[in-house]
Design an enzyme around this catalytic site. Structure first.
Site, PDB file in Angstrom:
ATOM      1  N   ILE A 120       0.883  -1.166   0.000  1.00  0.00           N
ATOM      2  CA  ILE A 120       0.000   0.000   0.000  1.00  0.00           C
ATOM      3  C   ILE A 120       0.916   1.208   0.000  1.00  0.00           C
ATOM      4  CG2 ILE A 120      -1.736   1.308   1.257  1.00  0.00           C
ATOM      5  CD1 ILE A 120      -2.741  -1.328   2.391  1.00  0.00           C
ATOM      6  N   PRO A 121       1.135   1.794  -1.153  1.00  0.00           N
ATOM      7  CA  PRO A 121       2.248   2.748  -1.317  1.00  0.00           C
ATOM      8  C   PRO A 121       1.931   4.131  -0.773  1.00  0.00           C
ATOM      9  CG  PRO A 121       1.119   2.456  -3.400  1.00  0.00           C
ATOM     10  CD  PRO A 121       0.426   1.550  -2.411  1.00  0.00           C
ATOM     11  N   CYS A 122       1.750   4.216   0.536  1.00  0.00           N
ATOM     12  CA  CYS A 122       1.446   5.515   1.136  1.00  0.00           C
ATOM     13  C   CYS A 122       2.665   6.438   1.082  1.00  0.00           C
ATOM     14  CB  CYS A 122       0.946   5.338   2.560  1.00  0.00           C
ATOM     15  SG  CYS A 122       2.071   4.450   3.628  1.00  0.00           S
ATOM     16  N   HIS A 123       3.827   5.887   0.731  1.00  0.00           N
ATOM     17  CA  HIS A 123       4.991   6.756   0.590  1.00  0.00           C
ATOM     18  C   HIS A 123       4.858   7.686  -0.614  1.00  0.00           C
ATOM     19  CE1 HIS A 123       5.785   3.054  -1.722  1.00  0.00           C
ATOM     20  NE2 HIS A 123       6.459   3.827  -2.560  1.00  0.00           N
TER      21      HIS A 123
END
Length: 184
Positions: A120-123
């Site tokens: 989950i690429p919250c970066h």
DNA sequence: TCTGCCCCCGGTT
DNA sequence: AACCGGGGGCAGA
């Protein structure tokens, strides 16, 4: 971490840290009533996939995920999962995409609640002014992930990153000119 | 231009 | 009621 003690389980937890015990404690705290089985061999394929993504994030990290959260949180996480490596997206744009345009701040909070790093690429979530703000696993890691994704894409420019962030929002000329800020 | 401050916002606990 | 990985406006550097 997986939701079952076999390789057919879905990933429910993926953390980043310098020390093994720190991450183990974090996992235990997240699942206080679960018994944890430690095995690198059992999850070799998933681990290899994650390491490969970190080293050369040219494609999205696809893993079977177990999303534990509220409806709103799952919407945010799903929207994040639609983004591509090298694409920065603002909290505001995420709010628009899930259909509640006024909830930028709640989107930020939902990003912070995410317990599955990378997949989950919250970066990739940044402020609407282009600044990179918080990251659950440390700002330095967020910046490094963004650097690696940009490098893996091969010379993607800053402005291209931000155009991607606004690609699906209504034309917004002032924002576009404002977003030529440099990502680290 | 770039700070910091203020006040607002929506979702979660 | 309090907490946030936000946003926008606006005064002072």
């Amino acid at each position: 971490g997986f939701d079952r003690a076999d390789s057919k389980g879905k990933v429910c937890f993926l953390s980043l840290g310098d020390q093994r015990t720190t991450v183990q404690n974090e996992l235990s705290a997240a699942y206080p009533d679960q018994s944890l089985v430690e095995s690198e061999a059992m999850f070799r394929d998933e681990l290899a996939t994650v390491v490969e993504f970190i080293e050369e994030p040219t494609k999205p990290l696809h893993l079977a995920l177990e999303l534990n959260g509220t409806v709103f949180q799952k919407q945010v996480w799903t929207a994040l999962a639609q983004t591509q490596p090298g694409e920065a997206i603002t909290y505001r744009e995420l709010a628009i995409r899930i259909g509640s345009p006024g909830s930028s701040r709640a989107v930020g909070a939902a990003c912070g609640q995410n317990r599955i790093a990378l997949a989950i690429p919250c970066h990739r979530a940044v402020r609407s002014d282009g600044k990179v703000s918080g990251f659950r696993w440390g700002m330095h890691r967020k910046l490094e992930l963004l650097r690696r994704e940009r490098r893996a894409l091969g010379g993607t420019t800053t402005s291209q990153l931000h155009f991607a962030a606004f690609a699906n929002s209504p034309a917004h000329p002032s924002s576009l000119t404002k977003t030529t800020r440099k990502l680290p």
